[in-house]
Structures are given as C-alpha cells and as structure tokens.
Design an enzyme around this catalytic site. Structure first.
Site, PDB file in Angstrom:
ATOM      1  N   LYS A  73      15.466 -48.045  43.803  1.00  0.00           N
ATOM      2  CA  LYS A  73      16.128 -47.335  42.709  1.00  0.00           C
ATOM      3  C   LYS A  73      17.507 -47.870  42.312  1.00  0.00           C
ATOM      4  O   LYS A  73      18.021 -47.530  41.238  1.00  0.00           O
ATOM      5  CB  LYS A  73      16.291 -45.837  43.081  1.00  0.00           C
ATOM      6  CG  LYS A  73      14.995 -45.087  43.087  1.00  0.00           C
ATOM      7  CD  LYS A  73      14.487 -44.831  41.675  1.00  0.00           C
ATOM      8  CE  LYS A  73      13.032 -44.474  41.626  1.00  0.00           C
ATOM      9  NZ  LYS A  73      12.162 -45.424  40.958  1.00  0.00           N
TER      10      LYS A  73
ATOM     11  N   TYR B 244       4.538 -50.655  51.969  1.00  0.00           N
ATOM     12  CA  TYR B 244       5.612 -50.017  52.730  1.00  0.00           C
ATOM     13  C   TYR B 244       4.995 -49.534  54.048  1.00  0.00           C
ATOM     14  O   TYR B 244       4.123 -48.669  54.032  1.00  0.00           O
ATOM     15  CB  TYR B 244       6.173 -48.808  51.981  1.00  0.00           C
ATOM     16  CG  TYR B 244       6.957 -49.142  50.730  1.00  0.00           C
ATOM     17  CD1 TYR B 244       6.319 -49.411  49.516  1.00  0.00           C
ATOM     18  CD2 TYR B 244       8.356 -49.147  50.749  1.00  0.00           C
ATOM     19  CE1 TYR B 244       7.050 -49.690  48.366  1.00  0.00           C
ATOM     20  CE2 TYR B 244       9.095 -49.425  49.597  1.00  0.00           C
ATOM     21  CZ  TYR B 244       8.440 -49.695  48.413  1.00  0.00           C
ATOM     22  OH  TYR B 244       9.161 -49.976  47.282  1.00  0.00           O
TER      23      TYR B 244
ATOM     24  N   TYR C 276       8.649 -42.795  41.783  1.00  0.00           N
ATOM     25  CA  TYR C 276       8.651 -44.254  41.961  1.00  0.00           C
ATOM     26  C   TYR C 276       8.654 -44.987  40.615  1.00  0.00           C
ATOM     27  O   TYR C 276       9.375 -45.971  40.442  1.00  0.00           O
ATOM     28  CB  TYR C 276       7.442 -44.689  42.813  1.00  0.00           C
ATOM     29  CG  TYR C 276       7.583 -46.094  43.356  1.00  0.00           C
ATOM     30  CD1 TYR C 276       8.254 -46.338  44.551  1.00  0.00           C
ATOM     31  CD2 TYR C 276       7.068 -47.190  42.664  1.00  0.00           C
ATOM     32  CE1 TYR C 276       8.416 -47.626  45.049  1.00  0.00           C
ATOM     33  CE2 TYR C 276       7.220 -48.480  43.148  1.00  0.00           C
ATOM     34  CZ  TYR C 276       7.900 -48.692  44.340  1.00  0.00           C
ATOM     35  OH  TYR C 276       8.055 -49.970  44.822  1.00  0.00           O
TER      36      TYR C 276
ATOM     37  N   PRO D 195      17.549 -48.995  49.787  1.00  0.00           N
ATOM     38  CA  PRO D 195      16.591 -49.676  48.896  1.00  0.00           C
ATOM     39  C   PRO D 195      15.150 -49.178  48.991  1.00  0.00           C
ATOM     40  O   PRO D 195      14.305 -49.607  48.211  1.00  0.00           O
ATOM     41  CB  PRO D 195      16.693 -51.143  49.334  1.00  0.00           C
ATOM     42  CG  PRO D 195      17.286 -51.123  50.691  1.00  0.00           C
ATOM     43  CD  PRO D 195      18.123 -49.898  50.791  1.00  0.00           C
TER      44      PRO D 195
ATOM     45  N   HIS E 109       2.666 -53.787  38.146  1.00  0.00           N
ATOM     46  CA  HIS E 109       1.963 -53.219  39.296  1.00  0.00           C
ATOM     47  C   HIS E 109       1.566 -51.781  39.006  1.00  0.00           C
ATOM     48  O   HIS E 109       2.399 -50.976  38.598  1.00  0.00           O
ATOM     49  CB  HIS E 109       2.856 -53.258  40.541  1.00  0.00           C
ATOM     50  CG  HIS E 109       2.944 -54.624  41.153  1.00  0.00           C
ATOM     51  ND1 HIS E 109       3.375 -54.840  42.442  1.00  0.00           N
ATOM     52  CD2 HIS E 109       2.628 -55.842  40.662  1.00  0.00           C
ATOM     53  CE1 HIS E 109       3.328 -56.130  42.712  1.00  0.00           C
ATOM     54  NE2 HIS E 109       2.891 -56.765  41.647  1.00  0.00           N
TER      55      HIS E 109
HETATM   56  P1  RFL Z   1      26.736 -55.274  41.448  1.00  0.00           P
HETATM   57  O1  RFL Z   1      25.416 -56.000  41.302  1.00  0.00           O
HETATM   58  O2  RFL Z   1      27.273 -55.094  42.812  1.00  0.00           O
HETATM   59  O3  RFL Z   1      27.776 -56.055  40.538  1.00  0.00           O
HETATM   60  C1  RFL Z   1      29.158 -55.797  40.606  1.00  0.00           C
HETATM   61  C2  RFL Z   1      29.893 -57.025  40.178  1.00  0.00           C
HETATM   62  O4  RFL Z   1      31.292 -56.738  40.182  1.00  0.00           O
HETATM   63  C3  RFL Z   1      31.994 -57.818  40.775  1.00  0.00           C
HETATM   64  N1  RFL Z   1      33.261 -57.324  41.316  1.00  0.00           N
HETATM   65  C4  RFL Z   1      34.455 -57.505  40.703  1.00  0.00           C
HETATM   66  N2  RFL Z   1      34.800 -58.113  39.561  1.00  0.00           N
HETATM   67  C5  RFL Z   1      36.110 -58.129  39.214  1.00  0.00           C
HETATM   68  N3  RFL Z   1      37.085 -57.563  39.977  1.00  0.00           N
HETATM   69  C6  RFL Z   1      36.787 -56.945  41.134  1.00  0.00           C
HETATM   70  N4  RFL Z   1      37.746 -56.391  41.897  1.00  0.00           N
HETATM   71  C7  RFL Z   1      35.416 -56.889  41.541  1.00  0.00           C
HETATM   72  N5  RFL Z   1      34.779 -56.363  42.604  1.00  0.00           N
HETATM   73  C8  RFL Z   1      33.479 -56.636  42.453  1.00  0.00           C
HETATM   74  C9  RFL Z   1      31.042 -58.331  41.844  1.00  0.00           C
HETATM   75  O5  RFL Z   1      31.340 -59.672  42.204  1.00  0.00           O
HETATM   76  C10 RFL Z   1      29.698 -58.183  41.123  1.00  0.00           C
HETATM   77  O6  RFL Z   1      29.340 -59.348  40.420  1.00  0.00           O
HETATM   78  O7  RFL Z   1      26.656 -53.823  40.770  1.00  0.00           O
HETATM   79  P2  RFL Z   1      25.816 -53.277  39.521  1.00  0.00           P
HETATM   80  O8  RFL Z   1      25.938 -54.203  38.349  1.00  0.00           O
HETATM   81  O9  RFL Z   1      26.157 -51.859  39.371  1.00  0.00           O
HETATM   82  O10 RFL Z   1      24.279 -53.417  39.943  1.00  0.00           O
HETATM   83  C11 RFL Z   1      23.752 -52.625  40.932  1.00  0.00           C
HETATM   84  C12 RFL Z   1      22.682 -53.391  41.709  1.00  0.00           C
HETATM   85  O11 RFL Z   1      23.152 -54.683  42.033  1.00  0.00           O
HETATM   86  C13 RFL Z   1      22.311 -52.649  42.975  1.00  0.00           C
HETATM   87  O12 RFL Z   1      22.081 -51.272  42.717  1.00  0.00           O
HETATM   88  C14 RFL Z   1      21.055 -53.158  43.658  1.00  0.00           C
HETATM   89  O13 RFL Z   1      21.038 -54.531  43.846  1.00  0.00           O
HETATM   90  C15 RFL Z   1      20.984 -52.451  45.006  1.00  0.00           C
HETATM   91  N6  RFL Z   1      20.218 -53.194  45.942  1.00  0.00           N
HETATM   92  C16 RFL Z   1      18.881 -53.095  45.838  1.00  0.00           C
HETATM   93  N7  RFL Z   1      18.332 -52.269  44.879  1.00  0.00           N
HETATM   94  C17 RFL Z   1      17.018 -52.170  44.764  1.00  0.00           C
HETATM   95  O14 RFL Z   1      16.546 -51.444  43.885  1.00  0.00           O
HETATM   96  N8  RFL Z   1      16.193 -52.899  45.619  1.00  0.00           N
HETATM   97  C18 RFL Z   1      16.707 -53.751  46.586  1.00  0.00           C
HETATM   98  O15 RFL Z   1      15.973 -54.389  47.290  1.00  0.00           O
HETATM   99  C19 RFL Z   1      18.096 -53.862  46.722  1.00  0.00           C
HETATM  100  N9  RFL Z   1      18.655 -54.691  47.653  1.00  0.00           N
HETATM  101  C20 RFL Z   1      20.840 -54.022  46.901  1.00  0.00           C
HETATM  102  C21 RFL Z   1      20.034 -54.788  47.750  1.00  0.00           C
HETATM  103  C22 RFL Z   1      22.241 -54.101  47.036  1.00  0.00           C
HETATM  104  C23 RFL Z   1      22.844 -54.903  47.996  1.00  0.00           C
HETATM  105  N10 RFL Z   1      24.294 -54.882  48.111  1.00  0.00           N
HETATM  106  C24 RFL Z   1      25.095 -54.236  47.102  1.00  0.00           C
HETATM  107  C25 RFL Z   1      25.029 -55.278  49.207  1.00  0.00           C
HETATM  108  C26 RFL Z   1      20.614 -55.623  48.699  1.00  0.00           C
HETATM  109  C27 RFL Z   1      22.016 -55.697  48.836  1.00  0.00           C
HETATM  110  C28 RFL Z   1      22.558 -56.645  49.863  1.00  0.00           C
HETATM  111  C1  PHB Z   2      12.377 -56.148  46.787  1.00  0.00           C
HETATM  112  O1  PHB Z   2      11.424 -56.786  46.301  1.00  0.00           O
HETATM  113  O2  PHB Z   2      13.447 -56.704  47.086  1.00  0.00           O
HETATM  114  C2  PHB Z   2      12.224 -54.695  47.011  1.00  0.00           C
HETATM  115  C3  PHB Z   2      11.127 -54.043  46.517  1.00  0.00           C
HETATM  116  C4  PHB Z   2      10.981 -52.688  46.733  1.00  0.00           C
HETATM  117  C5  PHB Z   2      11.942 -51.999  47.433  1.00  0.00           C
HETATM  118  C6  PHB Z   2      13.065 -52.654  47.900  1.00  0.00           C
HETATM  119  C7  PHB Z   2      13.210 -54.013  47.702  1.00  0.00           C
HETATM  120  O3  PHB Z   2      11.786 -50.673  47.665  1.00  0.00           O
END
Ligand code: RFL
Ligand code: PHB
Length: 390
Positions: A297, A201, A385, A293, A72
């Site tokens: 980032k 957005y 971004y 989110p 994009h």
């Molecule tokens: P993760 O992905 O949370 O992975 C951590 C892993 O550790 C495991 N774990 C354990 N394992 C062993 N012993 C324990 N005691 C443990 N406790 C936990 C968990 O099961 C899991 O598999 O962290 P990591 O790898 O640092 O990755 C980070 C990303 O996942 C995170 O920054 C993003 O997904 C944040 N986030 C979003 N980021 C975006 O850029 N755009 C988004 O749209 C977006 N949506 C989100 C999100 C994070 C969410 N969370 C954490 C609730 C939506 C949600 C719902």
């Molecule tokens: C998503 O596709 O899940 C998404 C994209 C951009 C954002 C947050 C979430 O800023």
C-alpha cells in the site's frame, strides 16, 4: 526565484504531483537531496492499484506502464503446505492490480518532466522551509556551495519519512502514531522467471516469505528476518534455501535460482502524522505515513494523497477556492488509516511473532483457514488489496 508550488523530494509523490500540476499549467520546482541515479537505484514497491494507474495516465506517464505492466487477477496465500488462491477479480466485480516497479514509475515520471523542460534541482543540500504558516512561504537550499531562495504559494512536502518537511513543523502542532514490528524483510532481486504467475504470500513457522516479480523474467523475493540481521550474512545460496523451505513443495520446486543483483533489509513500521496540512505546507506520501509493505500500500497511498492535493490545488488556481485544500488532510487521513489497518492486519496474520509462540501460530492458521473458506472474509481482503475507493 519564484514558482507556484515548491515540491520537496523527487520520489513518486513529488514527481506525480509535479506532472499533474503541469497538465493545468501550474508551475513547480522540485528540490531533491540525492542524485537522479541514487533515486532511480532504490528498489521498492511493485504493485499498483487501478487508481494509481489512472492517475499516472492522467499525468501522461503511463505509456510504458500500459505496455509492460502485468495485470494480476489474483494472489495466493500459502500455509499448511499448499497454495490458496484469492480471486481478486471475481471477488471485486472485475478489478485487478498491476505489477510494475516503483523504479519504473519514477523513471517514467522523470523522463516526462525532463521532456517538458520542468525544473528539478538534484543534490540540493540543506533544504529549509520558511513562513509556511503565513501568506508568503519560501524554501532555501544550497547547490554547489551557493545558497538559493524560492518564493512560492505553497510547499508540498514529498520528501519521505526521513525528510525535512515534517520535521519543520513545531512539535506541538503535530501528533504522531507509531508501531514498530520486531522483524524486517530481506529482499532479493534476480533475473530469473518468477515461481508463480501471481504473487504468493506465505505464512510458515520459519517466518513469512513473499514471491513477487517485476516482469516475466525478473523476480522479487522476500523473507522475514530478525531486525538486527545483516545482508552480508545472507549469501545467495542461503537466501534461496531459506525461501524454498518457507514455501509449499510445488512452489518451492518452481523457484528458479540465480545470482541476485540487489539485496537489502527493510524494517517494518506503521506510522501516521496528523494533520497533513500546516498553513501553506502539505505533507504527502511517506513524509506523513509509513505502512509495512505486506499490503503493498505504501506507493498507492502516496498516489491517493497526490490525487486529493492535486484536486485542491486545481480548485485553488482555477476557481480561486480554498475548499479542496481545506479538505485535504481529512480526506487523505481517512483513506490512510484504512490502509494502515489493512497493512497491519496482513502483517499480523502472515508473520512469525517471537512473543506469541505456538498459540499465536495456531490463531494465525485458524484465521487463514477461515479467510480462504469464507467468501465474506476473502472479499474483505480482495477489496482492500485492489484499493478502496477514493
Ligand atoms: P520517497 O520515495 O521516500 O521519496 C522521497 C524523496 O525525498 C527525498 N528527500 C529530500 N529531498 C530534499 N531535501 C530533503 N531534506 C530530503 N529528504 C528526503 C528523498 O531522497 C526521496 O527521493 O517518498 P514518496 O515519494 O512519498 O513515495 C513513497 C514510496 O516510496 C513508499 O511508500 C514505498 O516505496 C514504500 N515501500 C514499499 N511500498 C510498497 O507498496 N511495497 C514495497 O515493497 C515497498 N518496499 C518501501 C519499500 C519503502 C522503503 N523505504 C522507504 C525505506 C522498501 C523500502 C526500503
Ligand atoms: C514487491 O514486489 O516488491 C512487493 C509486492 C507486494 C508486496 C510488497 C512488495 O506486498
């Protein structure tokens, strides 16, 4: 059992670190609390910075990403009844972002790890970290009712916000910073073509909305909702109606509705823990910091932490130097705080804040109007971004 680096958590940060270390022959064991299916069932981020794509390539896990990821070159901000495009590529001298789901990133890394025969213990219960402030750390866990111990040189705490790693550090050794926002995001995934070919957005008096996608036939949409809201209260019909009300008319008309196959509510928070290193324990990704989110980032910050830690571990194992490891926390935090600021700013500018009323709404409209008409302001958004330099 012995390994060189024990990794707690098989989210994107743990898996990516493990794969990069494998490229230089450093042994790892990953301990994951949940099942493989559970980890792959979580729908999260969708936008990758080029630095994240490059790191996945270095790990040898970007074949499908290169084939299926969508490049994009812009995003749109919607307010005042119309779209205002931010040309990311023009404003940043040729950069772009790649739309490819976190679920797919995780899948690709897991496949790679399995193909290489590297050890991952899923459903590892009661993971506990020991002696990381000394020279001989170890990790214990239970699997199928049997206790195990892994001795290692280092522990990488890649276990997310609710994990055990950060909580293992004595409170006096860690400082945390937190801001909670008074709303959440209700997200929906549906097998329908996206409303726009780029992300939209939207700032609207009814609340924020985001049009995103996973592919040209799968859409990801979000609407701002109250913190105490429940997914059960949101039928698909109610969701599609609310989304379209918050979008400019021509974008709303382009929304293809269809049955959702995932619907969830996530709270929004900014959180940072300092430092990110405690002796032989390193915190990585969401274990150390959370961003709302809005700036896309979270996953990209996890990848930049991995990049710094991988560089430090490579120096340690190849050159017997601690210099890179000593620099890890400082370097990672400098980049983290800039992303925390950007995500906070995007959140403040685009959401409806109950307490600021009409004054707050007018200030946001003035800021958005300034942003889209000032090259300096648009450039500042664009360079954050697409991802700040490492
Ligand atoms: P993760 O992905 O949370 O992975 C951590 C892993 O550790 C495991 N774990 C354990 N394992 C062993 N012993 C324990 N005691 C443990 N406790 C936990 C968990 O099961 C899991 O598999 O962290 P990591 O790898 O640092 O990755 C980070 C990303 O996942 C995170 O920054 C993003 O997904 C944040 N986030 C979003 N980021 C975006 O850029 N755009 C988004 O749209 C977006 N949506 C989100 C999100 C994070 C969410 N969370 C954490 C609730 C939506 C949600 C719902
Ligand atoms: C998503 O596709 O899940 C998404 C994209 C951009 C954002 C947050 C979430 O800023």
């Amino acid at each position: 059992m012995r390994t060189q680096v024990a990794i707690v958590g098989s989210g994107p940060s743990g898996l990516l670190l493990g794969q990069l270390l494998a490229t230089i022959g450093v042994e790892t064991v990953i301990l994951e609390r949940s099942s493989r299916e559970h980890v792959l069932g979580r729908v999260r981020a969708g936008v990758l910075e080029q630095g994240t794509v490059d790191l996945l390539s270095e790990a040898g896990a970007a074949t499908r990403l290169n084939a299926e990821g969508l490049q994009h070159s812009g995003i749109s901000l919607a307010f005042d009844g119309r779209l205002h495009r931010i040309d990311l590529t023009m404003l940043t001298g040729g950069k772009h972002v790649t739309v490819y789901g976190q679920t797919e990133v995780t899948h690709d890394l897991m496949d790679k790890r399995e193909a290489a025969g590297l050890a991952t213990v899923y459903e590892a219960a009661n993971v506990a970290l020991h002696d990381f402030d000394g020279e001989t750390p170890f990790v214990t866990y239970d699997k199928d009712g049997v206790s195990h111990r892994i001795d290692c040189n280092f522990i990488a705490g890649c276990d997310g916000y609710h994990g055990v790693s950060r909580k293992s550090v004595p409170e006096r050794s860690i400082k945390t910073f937190e801001r909670q926002y008074p709303f959440g995001w209700l997200g929906v995934l549906a097998e329908v073509p996206p409303a726009d070919h780029e992300l939209v957005y939207a700032n609207h008096e009814r609340g924020f909305a985001l049009c995103s996608m996973r592919s040209t036939h799968r859409s990801r949409y979000y609407v701002q909702c109250p913190l105490d809201d429940h997914v059960e209260a949101w039928s698909d019909d109610r969701f599609w109606d609310e989304l379209r009300r918050r979008l400019p008319p021509q974008t709303a008309a382009a929304v293809t509705v269809g049955p959702s196959f995932e619907k969830s509510i996530a709270p929004l928070r900014s959180f940072v823990a300092e430092p990110m290193r405690f002796g032989r324990l390193f915190l990585v990704g969401d274990a150390a910091h959370i961003v709302p989110p809005t700036g896309a980032k979270g996953l990209n910050l996890a990848a930049s932490d991995v990049r710094y830690l991988f560089a430090g571990l490579r120096e340690f194992y190849r050159d017997k130097s601690q210099v890179g490891l000593d620099a890890y926390s400082g370097k990672a935090l400098a980049r983290v705080w800039k992303a925390v600021r950007f995500s906070w700013w995007m959140t403040m500018m685009l959401h409806r804040f109950p307490e600021t009323g009409e004054f707050g709404q007018r200030i946001q409209e003035a800021e958005l109007d300034y942003l889209v008409h000032s090259k300096a302001a648009s450039t500042a958004l664009a360079e954050n971004y697409v991802g700040l330099p490492y």
